[in-house]
Motif scaffolding. Sequence first.
Motif, PDB file in Angstrom:
ATOM      1  N   CYS A   1      -1.116  54.428  19.400  1.00 31.26           N
ATOM      2  CA  CYS A   1      -2.308  53.818  18.794  1.00 31.26           C
ATOM      3  C   CYS A   1      -3.027  52.856  19.723  1.00 31.26           C
ATOM      4  CB  CYS A   1      -1.961  53.143  17.461  1.00 31.26           C
ATOM      5  SG  CYS A   1      -1.390  54.322  16.218  1.00 31.26           S
ATOM      6  N   VAL A   2      -2.895  53.064  21.039  1.00 27.84           N
ATOM      7  CA  VAL A   2      -3.785  52.391  21.981  1.00 27.84           C
ATOM      8  C   VAL A   2      -5.201  52.900  21.714  1.00 27.84           C
ATOM      9  CG1 VAL A   2      -4.361  52.063  24.419  1.00 27.84           C
ATOM     10  CG2 VAL A   2      -1.959  52.159  23.695  1.00 27.84           C
ATOM     11  N   TYR A   3      -5.283  54.205  21.404  1.00 23.33           N
ATOM     12  CA  TYR A   3      -6.501  54.794  20.869  1.00 23.33           C
ATOM     13  C   TYR A   3      -6.237  55.039  19.380  1.00 23.33           C
ATOM     14  CZ  TYR A   3      -7.108  56.100  25.833  1.00 23.33           C
ATOM     15  OH  TYR A   3      -7.201  56.100  27.211  1.00 23.33           O
ATOM     16  N   PRO A   4      -6.653  54.128  18.503  1.00 24.61           N
ATOM     17  CA  PRO A   4      -6.361  54.291  17.072  1.00 24.61           C
ATOM     18  C   PRO A   4      -7.097  55.489  16.470  1.00 24.61           C
ATOM     19  CG  PRO A   4      -6.999  52.029  17.611  1.00 24.61           C
ATOM     20  CD  PRO A   4      -7.339  52.868  18.803  1.00 24.61           C
ATOM     21  N   PRO A   5      -6.646  55.975  15.324  1.00 21.27           N
ATOM     22  CA  PRO A   5      -7.347  57.067  14.631  1.00 21.27           C
ATOM     23  C   PRO A   5      -8.808  56.716  14.411  1.00 21.27           C
ATOM     24  CG  PRO A   5      -5.224  56.699  13.623  1.00 21.27           C
ATOM     25  CD  PRO A   5      -5.409  55.582  14.610  1.00 21.27           C
ATOM     26  N   GLY A   6      -9.685  57.680  14.656  1.00 22.57           N
ATOM     27  CA  GLY A   6     -11.116  57.457  14.479  1.00 22.57           C
ATOM     28  C   GLY A   6     -11.822  56.977  15.723  1.00 22.57           C
ATOM     29  N   THR A   7     -11.074  56.589  16.764  1.00 20.18           N
ATOM     30  CA  THR A   7     -11.679  56.129  18.019  1.00 20.18           C
ATOM     31  C   THR A   7     -12.412  57.268  18.720  1.00 20.18           C
ATOM     32  OG1 THR A   7      -9.929  54.490  18.343  1.00 20.18           O
ATOM     33  CG2 THR A   7     -11.198  55.125  20.291  1.00 20.18           C
ATOM     34  N   ILE A   8     -13.593  56.960  19.225  1.00 24.19           N
ATOM     35  CA  ILE A   8     -14.338  57.928  20.031  1.00 24.19           C
ATOM     36  C   ILE A   8     -14.124  57.582  21.507  1.00 24.19           C
ATOM     37  CG2 ILE A   8     -16.590  58.863  20.631  1.00 24.19           C
ATOM     38  CD1 ILE A   8     -15.765  59.646  17.847  1.00 24.19           C
ATOM     39  N   ILE A   9     -13.587  58.540  22.254  1.00 24.67           N
ATOM     40  CA  ILE A   9     -13.412  58.362  23.687  1.00 24.67           C
ATOM     41  C   ILE A   9     -14.217  59.447  24.406  1.00 24.67           C
ATOM     42  CG2 ILE A   9     -11.174  57.199  23.659  1.00 24.67           C
ATOM     43  CD1 ILE A   9      -9.798  59.851  23.865  1.00 24.67           C
ATOM     44  N   THR A  10     -14.478  59.239  25.669  1.00 24.50           N
ATOM     45  CA  THR A  10     -15.264  60.214  26.433  1.00 24.50           C
ATOM     46  C   THR A  10     -14.490  60.620  27.677  1.00 24.50           C
ATOM     47  OG1 THR A  10     -16.392  58.556  27.790  1.00 24.50           O
ATOM     48  CG2 THR A  10     -17.393  59.105  25.642  1.00 24.50           C
ATOM     49  N   GLU A  11     -14.898  61.732  28.249  1.00 24.67           N
ATOM     50  CA  GLU A  11     -14.278  62.180  29.490  1.00 24.67           C
ATOM     51  C   GLU A  11     -14.481  61.147  30.593  1.00 24.67           C
ATOM     52  OE1 GLU A  11     -15.601  66.045  30.596  1.00 24.67           O
ATOM     53  OE2 GLU A  11     -14.762  67.041  28.825  1.00 24.67           O
ATOM     54  N   ASP A  12     -15.666  60.525  30.622  1.00 22.35           N
ATOM     55  CA  ASP A  12     -15.945  59.519  31.650  1.00 22.35           C
ATOM     56  C   ASP A  12     -14.962  58.355  31.556  1.00 22.35           C
ATOM     57  OD1 ASP A  12     -18.035  60.933  32.729  1.00 22.35           O
ATOM     58  OD2 ASP A  12     -19.572  59.908  31.534  1.00 22.35           O
ATOM     59  N   ILE A  13     -14.731  57.882  30.331  1.00 25.33           N
ATOM     60  CA  ILE A  13     -13.800  56.772  30.133  1.00 25.33           C
ATOM     61  C   ILE A  13     -12.398  57.153  30.578  1.00 25.33           C
ATOM     62  CG2 ILE A  13     -12.612  55.398  28.363  1.00 25.33           C
ATOM     63  CD1 ILE A  13     -15.253  55.366  26.798  1.00 25.33           C
ATOM     64  N   LEU A  14     -11.971  58.347  30.194  1.00 26.72           N
ATOM     65  CA  LEU A  14     -10.623  58.801  30.542  1.00 26.72           C
ATOM     66  C   LEU A  14     -10.488  58.997  32.052  1.00 26.72           C
ATOM     67  CD1 LEU A  14     -10.010  61.342  27.637  1.00 26.72           C
ATOM     68  CD2 LEU A  14      -8.999  59.064  27.907  1.00 26.72           C
ATOM     69  N   CYS A  15     -11.530  59.516  32.685  1.00 28.80           N
ATOM     70  CA  CYS A  15     -11.493  59.696  34.137  1.00 28.80           C
ATOM     71  C   CYS A  15     -11.327  58.352  34.848  1.00 28.80           C
ATOM     72  CB  CYS A  15     -12.767  60.377  34.624  1.00 28.80           C
ATOM     73  SG  CYS A  15     -12.887  62.136  34.201  1.00 28.80           S
ATOM     74  N   GLN A  16     -12.035  57.339  34.354  1.00 34.48           N
ATOM     75  CA  GLN A  16     -11.942  56.007  34.961  1.00 34.48           C
ATOM     76  C   GLN A  16     -10.569  55.395  34.726  1.00 34.48           C
ATOM     77  OE1 GLN A  16     -15.181  53.656  33.433  1.00 34.48           O
ATOM     78  NE2 GLN A  16     -16.750  55.075  34.190  1.00 34.48           N
ATOM     79  N   GLU A  17     -10.060  55.515  33.507  1.00 37.89           N
ATOM     80  CA  GLU A  17      -8.778  54.904  33.179  1.00 37.89           C
ATOM     81  C   GLU A  17      -7.622  55.569  33.922  1.00 37.89           C
ATOM     82  OE1 GLU A  17      -8.197  54.913  28.978  1.00 37.89           O
ATOM     83  OE2 GLU A  17      -9.642  53.308  28.615  1.00 37.89           O
ATOM     84  N   LEU A  18      -7.664  56.894  34.032  1.00 41.61           N
ATOM     85  CA  LEU A  18      -6.569  57.627  34.653  1.00 41.61           C
ATOM     86  C   LEU A  18      -6.801  57.895  36.137  1.00 41.61           C
ATOM     87  CD1 LEU A  18      -6.060  58.024  31.583  1.00 41.61           C
ATOM     88  CD2 LEU A  18      -5.263  60.320  32.116  1.00 41.61           C
ATOM     89  N   GLU A  19      -8.035  57.615  36.593  1.00 40.12           N
ATOM     90  CA  GLU A  19      -8.400  57.809  37.997  1.00 40.12           C
ATOM     91  C   GLU A  19      -8.174  59.251  38.447  1.00 40.12           C
ATOM     92  OE1 GLU A  19      -6.182  54.859  40.123  1.00 40.12           O
ATOM     93  OE2 GLU A  19      -7.550  53.239  39.537  1.00 40.12           O
TER      94      GLU A  19
END
Length: 220
Positions: A21-39
């Motif tokens: 639940c770092v990303y709780p239910p209902g959270t909207i994430i994007t590919e850009d955000i994930l690319c930045q976070e995971l490098e």
Amino acid sequence: MAKQSLKQQSYELIKSNIINCVYPPGTIITEDILCQELEVSRTPIREALNRLETERLVTVLPKRGIEVTNISLNELNMIYETRLLIEPYAILKHGCKISQQQYLHFYRIFESYQTEPVEETAYYEVDEQFHQLFIDATENSYLINTYQTVNSQISRTRILSGRASQDRLFYSTREHLDIVKHVLSNNWDAAAQAMEQHLQASKSSYFEYMMKQQNFLSTQ
């Protein structure tokens, strides 16, 4: 991340963030955000999201992003319907493959929980190991993969519901102990029935929590 494992590592990291639940239910994430976070680049991210969508952990929303799926009462009902079909069957048909040493290991743990306070994190770790024992004994990749999907949702539900009461933990460990007693006696029908009763009690506990949450939110 090592190049040869970018896809797998991306999948595992995103999944871990969803389950915990770092990303709780209902959270909207994007590919850009994930690319930045995971490098990493978009390709391993997209492949990871495709896997997570098949596991019902995310929903890809065109032109909006990726939504972490909610856990509704209907979802919870489907989860437990699946568990009630799989787990008693696994005991009944495959429990005999598990050694007595393994059963005695869990028997000692669950028996100790009857006389001393249960630390919740430790309990859930043992609980997952115990249930997984029967699933792995089937040696059926379809059942194992299905259970993995279901168990991910259960893990999220545990975190969202907060700390369980000591009463529920006590009764849950006693239910586990009943299962082990039956398998040690080679009474597989009784063991399967005890597992069914345990799952029904667990389902009722989560349903009660979610109903309280819905009633609370409706008064806000």
